[in-house]
Scaffold this active site. Structure first.
Site, PDB file in Angstrom:
ATOM      1  N   ARG A 126       0.818  -1.243   0.000  1.00  0.00           N
ATOM      2  CA  ARG A 126       0.000   0.000   0.000  1.00  0.00           C
ATOM      3  C   ARG A 126       0.838   1.273   0.000  1.00  0.00           C
ATOM      4  NH1 ARG A 126      -2.736  -3.088   3.745  1.00  0.00           N
ATOM      5  NH2 ARG A 126      -4.534  -4.139   2.852  1.00  0.00           N
ATOM      6  N   LYS A 148       2.028  11.703 -10.204  1.00  0.00           N
ATOM      7  CA  LYS A 148       1.181  10.875 -11.071  1.00  0.00           C
ATOM      8  C   LYS A 148       1.993   9.648 -11.486  1.00  0.00           C
ATOM      9  CE  LYS A 148      -1.949  14.286 -13.088  1.00  0.00           C
ATOM     10  NZ  LYS A 148      -2.384  14.973 -14.328  1.00  0.00           N
ATOM     11  N   GLU A 190       7.398  20.902 -23.025  1.00  0.00           N
ATOM     12  CA  GLU A 190       6.793  21.059 -21.688  1.00  0.00           C
ATOM     13  C   GLU A 190       7.330  22.328 -21.013  1.00  0.00           C
ATOM     14  OE1 GLU A 190       4.317  19.209 -20.824  1.00  0.00           O
ATOM     15  OE2 GLU A 190       4.537  17.306 -21.878  1.00  0.00           O
ATOM     16  N   LYS A 232       5.957  23.779 -11.542  1.00  0.00           N
ATOM     17  CA  LYS A 232       5.140  22.581 -11.322  1.00  0.00           C
ATOM     18  C   LYS A 232       4.930  22.351  -9.833  1.00  0.00           C
ATOM     19  CE  LYS A 232       3.849  18.041 -12.615  1.00  0.00           C
ATOM     20  NZ  LYS A 232       3.936  16.904 -13.500  1.00  0.00           N
ATOM     21  N   GLU A 242      -5.546  17.469  -8.955  1.00  0.00           N
ATOM     22  CA  GLU A 242      -6.144  18.021 -10.176  1.00  0.00           C
ATOM     23  C   GLU A 242      -7.639  18.278 -10.039  1.00  0.00           C
ATOM     24  OE1 GLU A 242      -4.269  16.591 -13.807  1.00  0.00           O
ATOM     25  OE2 GLU A 242      -6.071  17.078 -14.924  1.00  0.00           O
ATOM     26  N   ARG A 246      -4.377  22.436 -11.435  1.00  0.00           N
ATOM     27  CA  ARG A 246      -3.412  21.517 -12.053  1.00  0.00           C
ATOM     28  C   ARG A 246      -3.786  21.200 -13.499  1.00  0.00           C
ATOM     29  NH1 ARG A 246      -0.295  16.290  -9.378  1.00  0.00           N
ATOM     30  NH2 ARG A 246       0.866  15.762 -11.266  1.00  0.00           N
ATOM     31  N   ASN A 250      -2.287  20.818 -18.598  1.00  0.00           N
ATOM     32  CA  ASN A 250      -2.684  20.099 -19.821  1.00  0.00           C
ATOM     33  C   ASN A 250      -2.743  21.013 -21.037  1.00  0.00           C
ATOM     34  OD1 ASN A 250      -2.992  17.580 -18.540  1.00  0.00           O
ATOM     35  ND2 ASN A 250      -4.961  18.234 -17.719  1.00  0.00           N
ATOM     36  N   HIS A 253      -2.243  19.657 -24.479  1.00  0.00           N
ATOM     37  CA  HIS A 253      -2.288  18.191 -24.402  1.00  0.00           C
ATOM     38  C   HIS A 253      -3.566  17.607 -25.010  1.00  0.00           C
ATOM     39  CE1 HIS A 253       1.184  18.811 -21.937  1.00  0.00           C
ATOM     40  NE2 HIS A 253       1.332  17.523 -21.690  1.00  0.00           N
ATOM     41  N   HIS A 257      -2.865  14.913 -27.542  1.00  0.00           N
ATOM     42  CA  HIS A 257      -3.315  13.532 -27.346  1.00  0.00           C
ATOM     43  C   HIS A 257      -4.142  13.062 -28.539  1.00  0.00           C
ATOM     44  CE1 HIS A 257      -2.912  13.800 -22.689  1.00  0.00           C
ATOM     45  NE2 HIS A 257      -1.813  13.334 -23.251  1.00  0.00           N
ATOM     46  N   HIS A 270       5.603  11.972 -27.429  1.00  0.00           N
ATOM     47  CA  HIS A 270       4.583  12.741 -26.692  1.00  0.00           C
ATOM     48  C   HIS A 270       4.884  14.252 -26.737  1.00  0.00           C
ATOM     49  CE1 HIS A 270       1.848  13.923 -23.501  1.00  0.00           C
ATOM     50  NE2 HIS A 270       2.853  14.446 -22.837  1.00  0.00           N
TER      51      HIS A 270
HETATM   52  P1  NAD Z   1      11.050   7.654 -22.153  1.00  0.00           P
HETATM   53  O1  NAD Z   1      11.010   7.308 -20.735  1.00  0.00           O
HETATM   54  O2  NAD Z   1      10.562   6.647 -23.135  1.00  0.00           O
HETATM   55  O3  NAD Z   1      12.535   8.083 -22.534  1.00  0.00           O
HETATM   56  C1  NAD Z   1      12.816   8.457 -23.854  1.00  0.00           C
HETATM   57  C2  NAD Z   1      13.989   7.650 -24.443  1.00  0.00           C
HETATM   58  O4  NAD Z   1      15.218   8.164 -23.918  1.00  0.00           O
HETATM   59  C3  NAD Z   1      13.979   6.186 -24.093  1.00  0.00           C
HETATM   60  O5  NAD Z   1      14.460   5.448 -25.193  1.00  0.00           O
HETATM   61  C4  NAD Z   1      14.965   6.096 -22.934  1.00  0.00           C
HETATM   62  O6  NAD Z   1      15.536   4.824 -22.767  1.00  0.00           O
HETATM   63  C5  NAD Z   1      15.989   7.111 -23.362  1.00  0.00           C
HETATM   64  N1  NAD Z   1      16.769   7.720 -22.297  1.00  0.00           N
HETATM   65  C6  NAD Z   1      16.337   8.147 -21.082  1.00  0.00           C
HETATM   66  N2  NAD Z   1      17.308   8.809 -20.462  1.00  0.00           N
HETATM   67  C7  NAD Z   1      18.389   8.791 -21.263  1.00  0.00           C
HETATM   68  C8  NAD Z   1      19.689   9.326 -21.166  1.00  0.00           C
HETATM   69  N3  NAD Z   1      20.052  10.081 -20.130  1.00  0.00           N
HETATM   70  N4  NAD Z   1      20.562   9.093 -22.174  1.00  0.00           N
HETATM   71  C9  NAD Z   1      20.170   8.385 -23.266  1.00  0.00           C
HETATM   72  N5  NAD Z   1      18.948   7.873 -23.429  1.00  0.00           N
HETATM   73  C10 NAD Z   1      18.055   8.086 -22.436  1.00  0.00           C
HETATM   74  O7  NAD Z   1      10.211   8.998 -22.460  1.00  0.00           O
HETATM   75  P2  NAD Z   1       9.979  10.335 -21.632  1.00  0.00           P
HETATM   76  O8  NAD Z   1       9.714  11.364 -22.655  1.00  0.00           O
HETATM   77  O9  NAD Z   1      11.006  10.566 -20.613  1.00  0.00           O
HETATM   78  O10 NAD Z   1       8.624  10.021 -20.837  1.00  0.00           O
HETATM   79  C11 NAD Z   1       7.426   9.748 -21.527  1.00  0.00           C
HETATM   80  C12 NAD Z   1       6.502   9.059 -20.552  1.00  0.00           C
HETATM   81  O11 NAD Z   1       6.228   9.929 -19.462  1.00  0.00           O
HETATM   82  C13 NAD Z   1       5.155   8.679 -21.139  1.00  0.00           C
HETATM   83  O12 NAD Z   1       4.842   7.369 -20.730  1.00  0.00           O
HETATM   84  C14 NAD Z   1       4.192   9.666 -20.502  1.00  0.00           C
HETATM   85  O13 NAD Z   1       2.905   9.138 -20.347  1.00  0.00           O
HETATM   86  C15 NAD Z   1       4.858   9.901 -19.176  1.00  0.00           C
HETATM   87  N6  NAD Z   1       4.511  11.188 -18.536  1.00  0.00           N
HETATM   88  C16 NAD Z   1       4.138  11.160 -17.252  1.00  0.00           C
HETATM   89  C17 NAD Z   1       3.827  12.328 -16.585  1.00  0.00           C
HETATM   90  C18 NAD Z   1       3.483  12.302 -15.138  1.00  0.00           C
HETATM   91  O14 NAD Z   1       3.092  13.347 -14.593  1.00  0.00           O
HETATM   92  N7  NAD Z   1       3.623  11.176 -14.475  1.00  0.00           N
HETATM   93  C19 NAD Z   1       3.928  13.564 -17.258  1.00  0.00           C
HETATM   94  C20 NAD Z   1       4.343  13.562 -18.594  1.00  0.00           C
HETATM   95  C21 NAD Z   1       4.629  12.350 -19.225  1.00  0.00           C
HETATM   96  N1  GLY Z   2       1.851  16.295 -16.561  1.00  0.00           N
HETATM   97  C1  GLY Z   2       0.652  16.865 -16.029  1.00  0.00           C
HETATM   98  C2  GLY Z   2       0.537  16.713 -14.566  1.00  0.00           C
HETATM   99  O1  GLY Z   2       1.441  16.234 -13.903  1.00  0.00           O
HETATM  100  O2  GLY Z   2      -0.465  17.066 -14.022  1.00  0.00           O
END
Ligand code: NAD
Ligand code: GLY
Length: 366
Positions: A126, A148, A190, A232, A242, A246, A250, A253, A257, A270
């Site tokens: 949990r 998130k 972003e 943020k 949210e 918050r 978006n 987005h 999306h 993305h």
């Molecule tokens: P990702 O995690 O896929 O990373 C992008 C690529 O870069 C991958 O191939 C990864 O292996 C590579 N990589 C990472 N760090 C590296 C480094 N230092 N050197 C070389 N390669 C590296 O993509 P992302 O853009 O970081 O994240 C996208 C994800 O985040 C999506 O799943 C999205 O839904 C999520 N997201 C979440 C939130 C949230 O609030 N939780 C907000 C925005 C996006």
């Molecule tokens: N990436 C949007 C949020 O964290 O609310």
């Protein structure tokens, strides 16, 4: 929230009463044993990473954590692996090794690893301690902060998840040196978003210094990471779940999306879809008589200079509209959008003329 500066580490704070936590920003932090000694009590740690990031940064991290019991789960790289099955794999390792409630899960990677490991940490017994060690620009400015977590389902992205704040975020700016240029640009959308939502000086700073950021200049990158995290953290500190403000995060987005899902998540990253989405949100704001046309053009020009798409050639306006209609932000049959009154002031509304949305999509799609 406050910010304190030491010689080598910037420390920001996300203020959430008992769930408050620091964000450390600086160069070379992943290997800093002193930081982990000071800030991480857990004696049992499970590091989650992927097959791309682990060879680059896992040895430094494990060395910095020496003296603790360390386990590792290395996932295949890619959004396609942000699944319940991989989350279960992490839980299986925690359970098989009898990790106790005072263990910690450390997410070393981009947003995919962070969301997945975060959801495992939220669920195990949990909720156990989560440390985010984001290694992409997108994760350092957005996904690692705010709590998130979640995974995808064949029925849609991020459909399963939980709010679970990390206990610590460690953003090592040196890690961005190995990040592919396309990923760096995607993360920039972003940052531009934060300027548009509430910080016109940040937007103007980006107009003046974009080339330094794109060239990977360490000081410029540190500046945008710090400022983005400050913004943020402030928004999340006021609206963790949210319920209101918050939703401003978006901006761009809902359009983005729609483009991502209309292209089955295969055409753009993305952050690239968000780039085009920001252009569309600005154009729509202008079409509604809110944002000056010259400012909408500034948004388009900055996104273009950042090497991000400003429109989609492959998605028709009709397809984009259909995908927008099934967005999570549809409430009572009306799609809510984040629009701009000016650069630095965004708001959420369902009250806009439908023809303005149709015209915006027609101008940026197909
Ligand atoms: P990702 O995690 O896929 O990373 C992008 C690529 O870069 C991958 O191939 C990864 O292996 C590579 N990589 C990472 N760090 C590296 C480094 N230092 N050197 C070389 N390669 C590296 O993509 P992302 O853009 O970081 O994240 C996208 C994800 O985040 C999506 O799943 C999205 O839904 C999520 N997201 C979440 C939130 C949230 O609030 N939780 C907000 C925005 C996006
Ligand atoms: N990436 C949007 C949020 O964290 O609310």
């Amino acid at each position: 929230m406050y910010r304190r500066r030491t010689h080598t580490v910037d420390i920001l704070n996300v203020s959430l009463a008992t769930r408050s936590y620091p964000i450390l920003v600086g160069a070379g932090l992943i290997g800093r044993a002193d930081l982990f000694r000071e800030r991480l009590a857990a004696r049992e740690v499970l590091i989650v990473s992927n097959t791309t990031v682990a060879p680059l940064y896992l040895p430094q991290l494990t060395a910095a954590l020496s003296g603790r019991r360390i386990l590792e789960v290395l996932l295949p790289d890619g959004e396609a692996h942000k699944t319940l099955a991989n989350m279960a794999r992490i839980l299986d390792v925690l359970i098989a090794n009898h990790f106790a409630r005072d263990c910690a899960v450390l997410a070393l990677g981009g947003g995919v690893v962070g969301d997945l490991a975060g959801f495992a940490a939220a669920s195990y017994q949990r909720g156990v301690t989560l440390v985010q060690l984001p290694t992409t620009l997108l994760a350092q400015v957005d996904s690692a902060v705010g709590g998130k977590t979640g995974v995808n389902h064949p029925g849609g992205k991020n459909l399963i998840g939980a709010f679970h704040q990390p206990a610590l975020v460690v953003s090592d700016t040196r890690a961005l040196a190995t990040l592919p240029a396309r990923e760096l640009r995607a993360g920039l959308s972003e940052v531009i978003k934060y300027g548009l939502i509430c910080d016109a000086p940040l937007f103007e700073w980006l107009e003046a210094h974009l080339d330094e950021v794109l060239a990977g200049d360490a000081a410029a990158l540190a500046h945008v990471i710090r400022r983005s995290c400050e913004i943020k953290a402030e928004i999340v500190g006021r609206d963790e779940r949210e319920q209101g403000e918050r939703a401003l995060l978006n901006l761009g987005h809902t359009f983005g999306h729609a483009l991502e899902s209309a292209t089955s998540y295969k055409e753009w990253l993305h952050g690239e879809a968000v780039g085009a989405g920001l252009v569309m949100a600005a154009a729509m704001s202008s079409a509604c008589g809110l944002l000056a046309a010259a400012d909408a053009e500034r948004v388009r020009a900055l996104i273009e200079r950042a090497g991000l798409p400003t429109r989609s050639a492959s998605v028709t306006a009709q397809a984009a509209l259909e995908h927008m209609r099934i967005d999570k932000k549809v409430l009572g049959g009306r799609l809510r959008l984040v629009l701009l009154r000016r650069i630095g002031e965004a708001f959420v509304t369902a009250d806009y003329p439908a023809p303005a949305l149709a015209r915006t999509l027609e101008a940026h799609c197909g």
